[in-house]
Scaffold this active site. Structure first.
Site, PDB file in Angstrom:
ATOM      1  N   CYS A   1       0.732  -1.364  -0.002  1.00 37.23           N
ATOM      2  CA  CYS A   1       0.016   0.032  -0.082  1.00 37.23           C
ATOM      3  C   CYS A   1       0.909   1.166  -0.005  1.00 37.23           C
ATOM      4  O   CYS A   1       0.298   2.461  -0.388  1.00 37.23           O
ATOM      5  CB  CYS A   1      -0.827  -0.146   1.160  1.00 37.23           C
ATOM      6  SG  CYS A   1      -1.698  -1.532   1.424  1.00 37.23           S
TER       7      CYS A   1
ATOM      8  N   HIS B   1      -8.782   3.113  -2.785  1.00 36.62           N
ATOM      9  CA  HIS B   1      -7.549   2.734  -2.320  1.00 36.62           C
ATOM     10  C   HIS B   1      -6.707   1.997  -3.508  1.00 36.62           C
ATOM     11  O   HIS B   1      -6.474   0.857  -3.366  1.00 36.62           O
ATOM     12  CB  HIS B   1      -7.476   2.077  -0.978  1.00 36.62           C
ATOM     13  CG  HIS B   1      -6.125   1.646  -0.488  1.00 36.62           C
ATOM     14  ND1 HIS B   1      -4.768   2.218  -1.038  1.00 36.62           N
ATOM     15  CD2 HIS B   1      -5.681   0.911   0.329  1.00 36.62           C
ATOM     16  CE1 HIS B   1      -3.827   1.726  -0.478  1.00 36.62           C
ATOM     17  NE2 HIS B   1      -4.225   0.830   0.540  1.00 36.62           N
TER      18      HIS B   1
ATOM     19  N   CYS C   1      -0.902   2.666   6.628  1.00 40.95           N
ATOM     20  CA  CYS C   1      -0.568   1.331   6.828  1.00 40.95           C
ATOM     21  C   CYS C   1      -0.256   0.669   5.798  1.00 40.95           C
ATOM     22  O   CYS C   1      -0.620   0.928   4.554  1.00 40.95           O
ATOM     23  CB  CYS C   1      -1.848   0.854   7.413  1.00 40.95           C
ATOM     24  SG  CYS C   1      -3.263   0.613   6.711  1.00 40.95           S
TER      25      CYS C   1
END
Length: 387
Positions: free
Chosen positions: A91, A343, A373
Site C-alpha cells: 500500500c 485505495h 498502513c
C-alpha cells in the site's frame, strides 16, 4: 545535504473498479498520461534531464508487469536516456517512490525525478496470483494476509464500535463530495479519457466512487463482510475498490529555483516502521513517531494530516494513539479519504501526498503529514513543509 522539493503533483480521477469509467483504459495509459501531464504543466523543465522514473505498483503482473514504470515512460515519450523502475511496498508503494527520489536528491544521485504509482484493480485484482509460503504461519497469525480481519482485530483491541466506524465513513463521503462540488479537487485532478455507462468516450474530470447519499442509516443495514458472526467491519467502512494513478515532479531545490519552477513543498522527513502483521493497520503510529522525531517536531506542530483510510476500524486506533482524536475535524482527511475515494494500492501514497499538499496550500499551512498502513505489518510516513 541537498533539499528535495515537490514541484508539481497530480492524480487521475478515481474510477470504480467494477464497470467504471476506466474499464477500457490500461494501467500504463493512466500512468503515461500523468507523466505527460507533468511535462506539459512545467515547460521550463528539459525532459532530457530526468534522472529516473520511480513508479509504485503492487500487482506487477499482466498489464502492470514487466516494469510498468518503463512501459509507461516510453508511452509518455519521456527520453530513453531516463531510467525507470517499479517499486513495491504494498500500500505504501508510491510513497516509497517519493522516499527513493528524495534520498537520491539528498545524496547527490540525481536532481530531477518523476515519481508516482498506479493500480488498476478492475483489470488486476489485488489477490491475483497471491500464494503465501505455508511457513509464514509459524511467524504470523494465519489471517494476517486478510486485510479485513486485521482491521477487525485492531478495532477490537482499541474498543472501536460499529457506530464509530459508520460515522467515520459517512464523514469521508460527505467531505469528499463537498470537496468535489466546491472545486477543491480541481487543482490536483488531471483529466483522463474514459468511457461513460453507454460506452461513449469522455474526459473524466471527477472521482466516480464517492457516494454522497451515504448515511448512518444506510450503513447500519450492511452486514460485516470479513467476520459475519462477530465482526463490525462492513463494505461501507472499508476503502472502495478503485482504479487510478498519481504522479509528482520531485527536484533538487536549487535547480527548481534556477528554472523558475514552483516550490510547492519541501520533504522535511521520512520514515518507515514495522508492526505485528495481525494488526498491520497500526503501522502509521510508529512510522509517524519516527518521522516527527527526525523532523524535530511534535504531532501538535502539524497543521494538516492525510491518513490513508484502509478501514475505519484501522484509522481510528491510529488517530487515537497519535493523540489526534480532538482535532480530527480540524486537521485530518479534510477532503475525505480512501473510504470515499478508494485505495488503488500502488497509487495511494502519492495520491494522499498530492491531496495533502493542495490542502496545505488551500489552508496556508506550513507543516503536513501523509501516512499510511501497509499489509503484513508496516507503516510509512512523510512530513512536508511549505516554504
Amino acid at each position: 545535504m541537498k533539499q528535495a522539493v515537490i514541484v508539481d503533483c497530480i492524480r487521475t480521477p478515481m474510477g470504480r473498479s467494477k464497470a467504471g469509467v476506466f474499464r477500457n483504459v490500461r494501467a500504463e495509459t493512466l500512468s503515461a498520461e500523468l507523466m505527460k501531464g507533468l511535462l506539459l504543466r512545467n515547460p521550463q523543465l528539459d525532459p532530457n534531464t530526468i534522472e529516473d522514473v520511480i513508479w509504485g505498483c503492487v500487482q506487477q503482473t499482466l498489464e502492470q508487469g514487466f516494469n510498468i514504470a518503463r512501459n509507461a515512460s516510453l508511452l509518455a515519450g519521456i527520453p530513453k536516456t531516463a531510467g525507470a523502475v517499479t517499486v513495491n511496498r504494498l500500500c505504501g508503494s508510491s510513497m516509497e517512490a517519493i522516499h527513493q527520489a528524495a534520498r537520491a536528491i539528498m545524496t547527490g544521485m540525481g536532481d530531477t525525478f518523476i515519481i508516482g504509482g498506479v493500480e488498476h484493480m478492475g483489470h488486476v485484482p489485488m489477490n491475483h496470483g497471491v500464494d503465501f509460503h505455508p511457513g509464514l504461519a509459524n511467524n504470523v497469525a494465519k489471517a494476517s494476509g486478510m486485510m479485513g480481519l486485521t482491521a477487525e482485530m485492531l478495532g477490537k483491541l482499541h474498543g472501536i464500535t460499529r457506530e464509530q466506524q459508520d460515522a467515520f465513513a459517512v464523514r469521508s463521503h460527505q467531505r469528499a463530495y463537498a470537496a468535489t462540488i466546491e472545486g477543491r479537487f480541481a487543482k490536483e485532478i488531471y483529466g483522463i479519457e474514459g468511457h461513460d455507462a453507454t460506452g461513449a468516450l469522455i474526459k473524466v474530470l471527477q472521482d466516480e466512487v464517492i457516494r454522497p447519499e451515504t448515511t448512518m442509516e444506510s450503513l447500519a443495514v450492511l452486514r460485516p463482510v470479513f467476520d459475519p458472526v462477530n465482526g463490525t467491519v462492513t463494505a461501507g467502512t472499508s476503502s472502495a475498490l478503485s482504479d487510478g494513478a498519481s504522479a509528482m515532479l520531485i527536484m533538487e531545490e536549487s535547480k527548481a529555483r534556477a528554472l523558475g519552477l514552483p516550490i510547492r513543498a519541501r520533504i522535511r522527513s521520512m520514515a518507515v516502521a514495522g508492526c505485528d502483521a495481525a494488526i498491520m493497520g497500526y503501522g502509521p503510529v510508529p512510522a509517524t513517531q519516527k518521522a516527527l522525531a527526525r523532523a524535530g517536531i511534535t504531532v501538535n506542530d502539524l497543521d494538516v494530516i492525510e491518513l490513508n483510510e484502509a478501514f475505519a476500524a484501522q484509522s481510528l486506533p491510529c488517530v487515537k494513539d497519535l493523540g489526534l482524536l480532538d482535532v480530527v475535524d480540524e486537521k485530518i482527511n479534510l477532503n475525505g479519504g480512501a473510504i470515499a475515494l478508494g485505495h488503488p494500492l500502488g497509487c495511494s501514497g502519492a495520491r494522499i501526498s498530492t491531496t495533502l499538499i493542495n490542502l496545505m496550500e488551500h489552508k496556508d499551512a506550513t507543516l503536513g503529514l501523509a501516512t499510511m498502513c501497509i499489509g503484513l505489518g508496516q507503516g510509512i510516513a512523510t512530513v512536508f513543509e511549505r516554504v
